[in-house]
Design a protein around this motif. Structure first.
Motif, short mmCIF file in Angstrom:
data_model
loop_
_atom_site.label_atom_id
_atom_site.label_comp_id
_atom_site.label_asym_id
_atom_site.label_seq_id
_atom_site.Cartn_x
_atom_site.Cartn_y
_atom_site.Cartn_z
N THR A 208 28.83 -14.27 -3.36
CA THR A 208 29.51 -15.01 -4.41
C THR A 208 31.00 -14.97 -4.11
O THR A 208 31.57 -13.90 -3.92
CB THR A 208 29.25 -14.37 -5.79
N VAL A 209 31.60 -16.15 -4.04
CA VAL A 209 33.04 -16.21 -3.81
C VAL A 209 33.76 -15.95 -5.13
O VAL A 209 33.36 -16.45 -6.18
CB VAL A 209 33.45 -17.59 -3.26
N CYS A 211 37.93 -15.30 -6.87
CA CYS A 211 39.37 -15.30 -6.62
C CYS A 211 39.82 -13.86 -6.34
O CYS A 211 39.20 -12.91 -6.81
CB CYS A 211 40.12 -15.85 -7.82
N ASN A 213 41.98 -12.34 -7.66
CA ASN A 213 42.31 -11.70 -8.93
C ASN A 213 41.13 -11.01 -9.61
O ASN A 213 41.33 -10.23 -10.54
CB ASN A 213 42.86 -12.76 -9.90
N HIS A 217 38.33 -6.60 -12.38
CA HIS A 217 37.47 -6.84 -13.54
C HIS A 217 36.01 -6.52 -13.21
O HIS A 217 35.32 -5.86 -14.00
CB HIS A 217 37.62 -8.30 -13.98
N PRO B 188 42.35 -18.87 -10.44
CA PRO B 188 42.03 -20.15 -9.81
C PRO B 188 42.82 -21.36 -10.33
O PRO B 188 42.85 -22.37 -9.64
CB PRO B 188 40.55 -20.33 -10.16
N ILE B 244 43.08 -13.13 -15.57
CA ILE B 244 42.43 -12.37 -14.50
C ILE B 244 43.44 -12.00 -13.40
O ILE B 244 44.20 -12.86 -12.96
CB ILE B 244 41.22 -13.17 -13.93
N GLY B 245 43.43 -10.75 -13.02
CA GLY B 245 44.34 -10.27 -11.99
C GLY B 245 45.50 -9.45 -12.54
O GLY B 245 46.15 -8.73 -11.79
N ILE B 282 35.12 -11.85 -22.50
CA ILE B 282 35.82 -12.44 -21.37
C ILE B 282 35.18 -13.79 -21.04
O ILE B 282 34.00 -13.87 -20.72
CB ILE B 282 35.75 -11.52 -20.13
N VAL B 290 36.96 -22.25 -8.83
CA VAL B 290 37.15 -21.38 -7.67
C VAL B 290 36.88 -22.13 -6.37
O VAL B 290 37.62 -21.99 -5.40
CB VAL B 290 36.22 -20.15 -7.77
N ALA B 314 29.95 -19.13 -6.81
CA ALA B 314 31.24 -18.55 -7.15
C ALA B 314 31.17 -18.01 -8.57
O ALA B 314 30.37 -18.49 -9.39
CB ALA B 314 32.36 -19.58 -7.04
N ALA B 315 31.96 -16.99 -8.86
CA ALA B 315 32.07 -16.45 -10.22
C ALA B 315 33.52 -16.62 -10.65
O ALA B 315 34.43 -16.55 -9.83
CB ALA B 315 31.66 -14.98 -10.24
N PRO B 317 35.47 -15.22 -13.84
CA PRO B 317 35.92 -14.60 -15.09
C PRO B 317 37.40 -14.93 -15.27
O PRO B 317 38.18 -14.79 -14.34
CB PRO B 317 35.71 -13.10 -14.83
N PHE B 319 39.70 -13.69 -17.52
CA PHE B 319 40.62 -12.66 -18.01
C PHE B 319 40.15 -11.30 -17.53
O PHE B 319 39.00 -11.12 -17.19
CB PHE B 319 40.66 -12.67 -19.54
N ASP B 320 41.07 -10.34 -17.54
CA ASP B 320 40.65 -8.96 -17.38
C ASP B 320 41.43 -8.10 -18.37
O ASP B 320 42.30 -8.60 -19.09
CB ASP B 320 40.79 -8.46 -15.93
#
Lengths: 351, 351
Positions: A208-209, A211, A213, A217, B188, B244-245, B282, B290, B314-315, B317, B319-320
């Protein structure tokens, strides 16, 4: 005399076209090899070591005199500053070629470059087996798939074969283990989204790709079992210089008590230096790698887009250094050791 | 009766077009406002609070009955799950509108939405002044410019005016301080490279765009004096949910003893929850954010390119959560407090 039986060129996969275009490029001069390394058609620390060795073989076709070989080595060395494999391979080639009669140098050069390439395959296969043991240990008692996060590309594209960080993943998958890889996109050049994703897809390994960032998480939520990355240079104290952003993943792994492994062949270890942050030169690349991006358009062409307002400044350090204190283990062809024990491998190699 | 004197629509800047296209969009129904929030034409926690309030005003034009208002609030609330300002604004609107006679609701709705927007400006101005004090403190004794790193966009685009994280930067620049901003690209959706860079360029503030991967390296080399980010939700214990990040930058700041500030208006604080990692939902957004990217082509058109091999998973999320232990201070309109002292602000607000 035997020159006519020797190769006259080297073929490389042009990695700047992947995953959208698979192109093989013929390299027929040392100058062209240096340029291919500089523009990252050829990339990955172990591969640029082997490519530099072949660059010296091409140089020896051009002239077998010492001055040309020394100049060629300087040209190749200047193509990328951070990965130590380049220096290692060039020093090895010069040590082998300069002491022999000029008329033998060309034949010796092709043979030595071939040895470096063959050794890289053997080394990476051994790294894969060492890493497989670690992954089996991590999988013990887990009823679900093992999730491995990696940053950048340290697969077979980055080496002569197998890869470093991905070698254990290939070994685990081929041994029937249920593995899944979180692939960091790896801006700015997206080696993860383009090269690692392409390699894993070719091999049928689930991935799974994400980011760059997202990794922290995922770790906070138990979705990463370990991190494995390659390196461009490791100090004898175990500081790890790798693709920019690796340090951030190491911090997150440490904060979540997730093992952080670095898979490297011993030629990636720079036994001469101690402090990674202080002593490793960090390549600063073209800011346009940050302000623009390439990808596949709907019409099937590869295009480049601008991402920032016109005139924006950008900075583009290509590597960072992960301090040894954040590294769980360094997987070499000789086994997996803690950063503290790395120096022992050096002693064993000298014995 | 006074309905004929009330606005019939709300204008927004379509943030999905920036920095390449500046478009103003007219929103004339609650459904359209919910859609504009969902697709991020309107974004930024404080701004989506104000936008939701105006969404309720538009709903009250459609019908002043309680059922329609309740349904409209539910529709708006469902548009984005993470930023708590949305819930805060909707609860405030319903508390104001439901107790009064239906024929007054429309007028009250526009007035209350206007109050929320006006208050946001005042709050953010106060955050700017509070932050300015901190930046002056950090600059004391330094002979060079102050380097501030920010992630995502928490500038005036993300609020009604001034911004949260950028409010102190604007205040410092306007007060003649020598400031420079490291702008995280923020994959992203690249709110940093597109929105923050655009805002700062408009204002003439020096900035450099960097990949999300680069911040840790810059911190290791003394090139970051502080980090300031906004937030989508802060728990009463001081855990910070942001783009996120953010967590990765907080870890790096902590590891390098660099102050990490979070600038938030008090409506972004969710006094009802304690654990950010456990309790904050989240948002998981479309994986195509992405696997593809948009930007400006040479021919002046905005295009979208594919970045990954066809068929890649691709995933995404969005926010973190940065644990309170990594946060140096939370800058609100009432002052800058440590996460531990945040609860005191709640007590003062109730008094």
């Amino acid at each position: 005399a035997s020159g006519s039986m020797l190769p006259q060129q080297v073929c490389i996969i042009d990695q700047t076209g992947l995953p959208h275009q698979f192109r093989v490029v013929e390299i027929d001069s040392v100058r062209q090899m240096a340029e291919a390394i500089r523009n990252m058609q050829v990339r990955g620390a172990p591969l640029i070591g082997a490519a530099a060795a072949y660059g010296m073989a091409l140089a020896s076709l051009e002239s077998d005199d010492e001055k040309h070989l020394q100049e060629s080595a300087r040209l190749l060395l200047a193509s990328r500053p951070t990965a130590v494999n380049l220096r290692w391979a060039l020093e090895r080639m010069l040590e082998r070629l300069l002491p022999v009669s000029p008329h033998l140098r060309c034949e010796y050069a092709w043979r030595e470059a071939g040895c470096i390439a063959d050794e890289d395959v053997v080394i990476n296969h051994a790294i894969g087996q060492q890493g497989l043991n670690l992954l089996r240990e991590l999988a013990r008692g887990k009823s679900r798939r093992l999730n491995i996060l990696t940053h950048c590309n340290a697969g077979w594209l980055a080496t002569v074969d197998w890869g470093t960080a991905l070698a254990p993943v290939y070994a685990a998958f081929d041994a029937g283990m249920d593995v899944h890889v979180w692939v960091d996109e790896t801006r700015p050049r997206n080696q993860g989204a383009s090269l690692t994703a392409w390699e894993l897809a070719q091999h049928g390994i689930p991935f799974t790709v994400i980011c760059d960032n997202a990794g922290g998480h995922l770790m906070q939520h138990g979705q990463v079992d370990c991190v494995i990355v390659g390196a461009d240079r490791v100090t004898r104290t175990g500081d790890v210089c790798n693709k920019i952003g690796t340090y951030l993943k190491a911090l997150a792994a440490f904060d979540n008590q997730i093992p952080f492994y670095v898979a490297v062949p011993t030629p990636t270890i720079d036994w001469r230096i101690e402090s990674g942050v202080r002593d490793i030169p960090i390549e600063e690349r073209d800011p346009r790698e940050v302000t623009t991006i390439s990808g596949l358009a709907d019409d099937g062409t590869v295009r480049t887009l601008s991402l920032t307002p016109a005139g924006s400044m950008a900075a583009n350090p290509a590597f960072d250094v992960t301090p040894a204190r954040l590294v769980t283990g360094i997987i070499t062809e000789h086994g997996c050791v803690t950063p503290n024990d790395l120096i022992r491998i050096h002693q064993e190699m000298k014995e």
